[in-house]
Scaffold this motif. Structure first.
Motif, PDB file in Angstrom:
ATOM      1  N   ILE A   1       0.955  -1.108   0.178  1.00 46.24           N
ATOM      2  CA  ILE A   1       0.144  -0.073   0.155  1.00 46.24           C
ATOM      3  C   ILE A   1       0.794   1.372   0.194  1.00 46.24           C
ATOM      4  O   ILE A   1       0.627   2.142  -0.754  1.00 46.24           O
ATOM      5  N   ILE A   2       2.002   1.385   0.857  1.00 45.27           N
ATOM      6  CA  ILE A   2       3.003   2.553   0.789  1.00 45.27           C
ATOM      7  C   ILE A   2       3.420   2.566  -0.588  1.00 45.27           C
ATOM      8  O   ILE A   2       3.472   3.743  -0.986  1.00 45.27           O
ATOM      9  N   LEU A   3       4.021   1.687  -1.198  1.00 43.08           N
ATOM     10  CA  LEU A   3       4.402   1.551  -2.549  1.00 43.08           C
ATOM     11  C   LEU A   3       3.492   2.315  -3.511  1.00 43.08           C
ATOM     12  O   LEU A   3       3.834   2.986  -4.520  1.00 43.08           O
ATOM     13  N   GLU A   4       2.075   1.621  -3.432  1.00 42.39           N
ATOM     14  CA  GLU A   4       1.259   2.136  -4.300  1.00 42.39           C
ATOM     15  C   GLU A   4       1.143   3.609  -4.173  1.00 42.39           C
ATOM     16  O   GLU A   4       0.827   4.295  -5.005  1.00 42.39           O
ATOM     17  N   LEU A   5       0.951   3.943  -2.898  1.00 42.01           N
ATOM     18  CA  LEU A   5       0.822   5.416  -2.735  1.00 42.01           C
ATOM     19  C   LEU A   5       2.133   6.309  -3.264  1.00 42.01           C
ATOM     20  O   LEU A   5       1.928   7.298  -3.900  1.00 42.01           O
ATOM     21  N   ILE A   6       3.173   5.813  -3.254  1.00 44.51           N
ATOM     22  CA  ILE A   6       4.260   6.528  -3.794  1.00 44.51           C
ATOM     23  C   ILE A   6       4.306   6.416  -5.226  1.00 44.51           C
ATOM     24  O   ILE A   6       4.598   7.446  -5.945  1.00 44.51           O
ATOM     25  N   GLU A   7       3.900   5.319  -5.956  1.00 45.10           N
ATOM     26  CA  GLU A   7       3.631   5.086  -7.222  1.00 45.10           C
ATOM     27  C   GLU A   7       2.713   6.184  -7.796  1.00 45.10           C
ATOM     28  O   GLU A   7       2.988   6.861  -9.034  1.00 45.10           O
ATOM     29  N   ILE A   8       1.406   6.282  -7.079  1.00 46.39           N
ATOM     30  CA  ILE A   8       0.583   7.322  -7.407  1.00 46.39           C
ATOM     31  C   ILE A   8       1.160   8.782  -7.440  1.00 46.39           C
ATOM     32  O   ILE A   8       0.891   9.495  -8.444  1.00 46.39           O
ATOM     33  N   LYS A   9       2.085   9.132  -6.339  1.00 41.09           N
ATOM     34  CA  LYS A   9       2.749  10.473  -6.401  1.00 41.09           C
ATOM     35  C   LYS A   9       3.515  10.712  -7.410  1.00 41.09           C
ATOM     36  O   LYS A   9       3.746  11.660  -7.896  1.00 41.09           O
ATOM     37  N   VAL A  10       4.559   9.722  -7.700  1.00 42.89           N
ATOM     38  CA  VAL A  10       5.478   9.774  -8.741  1.00 42.89           C
ATOM     39  C   VAL A  10       4.616  10.053  -9.999  1.00 42.89           C
ATOM     40  O   VAL A  10       5.133  10.682 -10.761  1.00 42.89           O
ATOM     41  N   GLU A  11       3.879   9.061 -10.279  1.00 44.22           N
ATOM     42  CA  GLU A  11       3.061   9.391 -11.578  1.00 44.22           C
ATOM     43  C   GLU A  11       2.550  10.825 -11.715  1.00 44.22           C
ATOM     44  O   GLU A  11       2.416  11.424 -12.747  1.00 44.22           O
ATOM     45  N   THR A  12       1.955  11.450 -10.713  1.00 45.84           N
ATOM     46  CA  THR A  12       1.384  12.422 -10.284  1.00 45.84           C
ATOM     47  C   THR A  12       2.536  13.684 -10.728  1.00 45.84           C
ATOM     48  O   THR A  12       2.325  14.673 -11.624  1.00 45.84           O
ATOM     49  N   ILE A  13       3.698  13.456 -10.116  1.00 49.90           N
ATOM     50  CA  ILE A  13       4.873  14.267 -10.511  1.00 49.90           C
ATOM     51  C   ILE A  13       5.164  14.508 -11.776  1.00 49.90           C
ATOM     52  O   ILE A  13       5.483  15.464 -12.540  1.00 49.90           O
ATOM     53  N   ILE A  14       5.288  13.306 -12.368  1.00 54.98           N
ATOM     54  CA  ILE A  14       5.536  13.164 -13.913  1.00 54.98           C
ATOM     55  C   ILE A  14       4.522  13.764 -14.790  1.00 54.98           C
ATOM     56  O   ILE A  14       4.850  14.594 -15.512  1.00 54.98           O
ATOM     57  N   TYR A  15       3.157  13.644 -14.253  1.00 51.05           N
ATOM     58  CA  TYR A  15       2.092  14.181 -15.241  1.00 51.05           C
ATOM     59  C   TYR A  15       2.418  15.576 -14.888  1.00 51.05           C
ATOM     60  O   TYR A  15       2.240  16.769 -15.853  1.00 51.05           O
ATOM     61  N   ILE A  16       2.539  16.176 -13.864  1.00 54.36           N
ATOM     62  CA  ILE A  16       2.658  17.541 -13.589  1.00 54.36           C
ATOM     63  C   ILE A  16       3.924  18.237 -14.291  1.00 54.36           C
ATOM     64  O   ILE A  16       3.905  19.228 -14.714  1.00 54.36           O
ATOM     65  N   GLY A  17       4.812  17.506 -14.368  1.00 57.12           N
ATOM     66  CA  GLY A  17       6.149  17.963 -15.145  1.00 57.12           C
ATOM     67  C   GLY A  17       5.844  18.208 -16.666  1.00 57.12           C
ATOM     68  O   GLY A  17       6.120  19.180 -17.181  1.00 57.12           O
ATOM     69  N   TYR A  18       4.969  17.163 -17.309  1.00 59.93           N
ATOM     70  CA  TYR A  18       4.488  17.438 -18.600  1.00 59.93           C
ATOM     71  C   TYR A  18       3.863  18.774 -18.611  1.00 59.93           C
ATOM     72  O   TYR A  18       3.882  19.723 -19.599  1.00 59.93           O
ATOM     73  N   ILE A  19       2.810  19.098 -17.730  1.00 59.12           N
ATOM     74  CA  ILE A  19       1.981  20.367 -17.902  1.00 59.12           C
ATOM     75  C   ILE A  19       2.741  21.430 -17.599  1.00 59.12           C
ATOM     76  O   ILE A  19       2.687  22.256 -18.360  1.00 59.12           O
ATOM     77  N   VAL A  20       3.836  21.477 -16.475  1.00 54.89           N
ATOM     78  CA  VAL A  20       4.632  22.814 -16.366  1.00 54.89           C
ATOM     79  C   VAL A  20       5.329  22.686 -17.621  1.00 54.89           C
ATOM     80  O   VAL A  20       5.782  24.157 -18.018  1.00 54.89           O
ATOM     81  N   ASN A  21       5.865  21.804 -18.289  1.00 53.28           N
ATOM     82  CA  ASN A  21       6.999  22.059 -19.609  1.00 53.28           C
ATOM     83  C   ASN A  21       5.984  22.534 -20.788  1.00 53.28           C
ATOM     84  O   ASN A  21       6.477  23.374 -21.518  1.00 53.28           O
ATOM     85  N   ASP A  22       4.809  22.074 -20.703  1.00 52.86           N
ATOM     86  CA  ASP A  22       3.797  22.531 -21.902  1.00 52.86           C
ATOM     87  C   ASP A  22       3.030  23.938 -21.603  1.00 52.86           C
ATOM     88  O   ASP A  22       2.794  24.611 -22.477  1.00 52.86           O
TER      89      ASP A  22
END
Length: 163
Positions: free
Chosen positions: A67-88
Motif C-alpha cells: 500500500i505504501i509503494l502504491e501511494l508512492i507510485e501514485i505520487k510519482v505518476e502525478t509528479i511526472i504528469y505535472i512535469g509535462y503540464i509545467v513544460n507544456d
C-alpha cells in the motif's frame, strides 16, 4: 558517486518492487493454506500454528508495504504528469501573448486581463528560462492548433482539445 536517476526510473523500480511483493505474498498465502490444513491433522500442531501466525504477520507486513509503494507510485505518476503540464504550459501562455500582439480586435479590458494572466502565471510558477525560450518557438504551433479548433467549432463540429 551515484548516477543521477530519472523519475521514470524510480517509477519503474516501484512497479518492480510491487510485482515482487505480490509474488512473495502469493507464496506466503500458499504456504499459509498448507500450514492451516496440516495443523488440523498433524501431531505437531503447536509448531504449525506458530508458523501460520508468523506467515500471517509477514503477509500483513507485505500488504502494508504494498500500500505504501502504491501511494508512492501514485505520487510519482502525478509528479511526472505535472512535469509535462509545467513544460507544456509556457507554450500556451506564449501563444496567448502572441495572439495579443496580433490582436487588433482586443479591447483594452481584455488586453489587461490577458496581461494579468500572462504575468500572473510566470510570477506564480518558477519556469526556467530555457523552457520559456523553447515555449516561444512552440507558441506558433499552439496558436495554429487553437485557430484550427476554432474553425471546427465555428462549423458546428466538436473537436477535443489536446491537453
Amino acid at each position: 558517486m551515484k548516477k543521477k536517476r530519472d523519475i521514470a526510473d524510480v517509477l519503474t523500480d516501484i512497479r518492480i518492487a510491487r510485482n515482487r511483493l505480490r509474488i512473495m505474498k502469493t507464496k506466503i498465502e500458499g504456504r499459509l493454506t498448507q500450514q492451516e490444513s496440516l495443523s488440523r491433522s498433524a501431531v505437531l500442531t503447536k509448531e504449525y500454528i506458530k508458523e501460520a501466525e508468523q506467515l500471517k504477520k509477514i503477509s500483513e507486513f507485505l500488504d502494508t508495504l504494498d500500500i505504501i509503494l502504491e501511494l508512492i507510485e501514485i505520487k510519482v505518476e502525478t509528479i511526472i504528469y505535472i512535469g509535462y503540464i509545467v513544460n507544456d504550459a509556457p507554450a500556451v501562455l506564449e501563444a496567448l501573448r502572441e495572439l495579443k500582439k496580433n490582436g487588433e480586435f482586443l479591447s483594452p479590458e481584455l488586453s489587461a486581463l490577458v496581461d494579468d494572466i500572462y504575468n500572473g502565471f510566470y510570477s506564480a510558477i518558477n519556469v526556467p528560462s530555457e523552457i520559456k525560450v523553447s515555449a516561444s518557438k512552440e507558441a506558433k504551433k499552439v496558436l495554429d492548433e487553437a485557430k484550427t479548433i476554432a474553425k471546427y467549432r465555428e462549423s458546428g463540429k466538436n473537436i477535443d482539445i489536446n491537453t
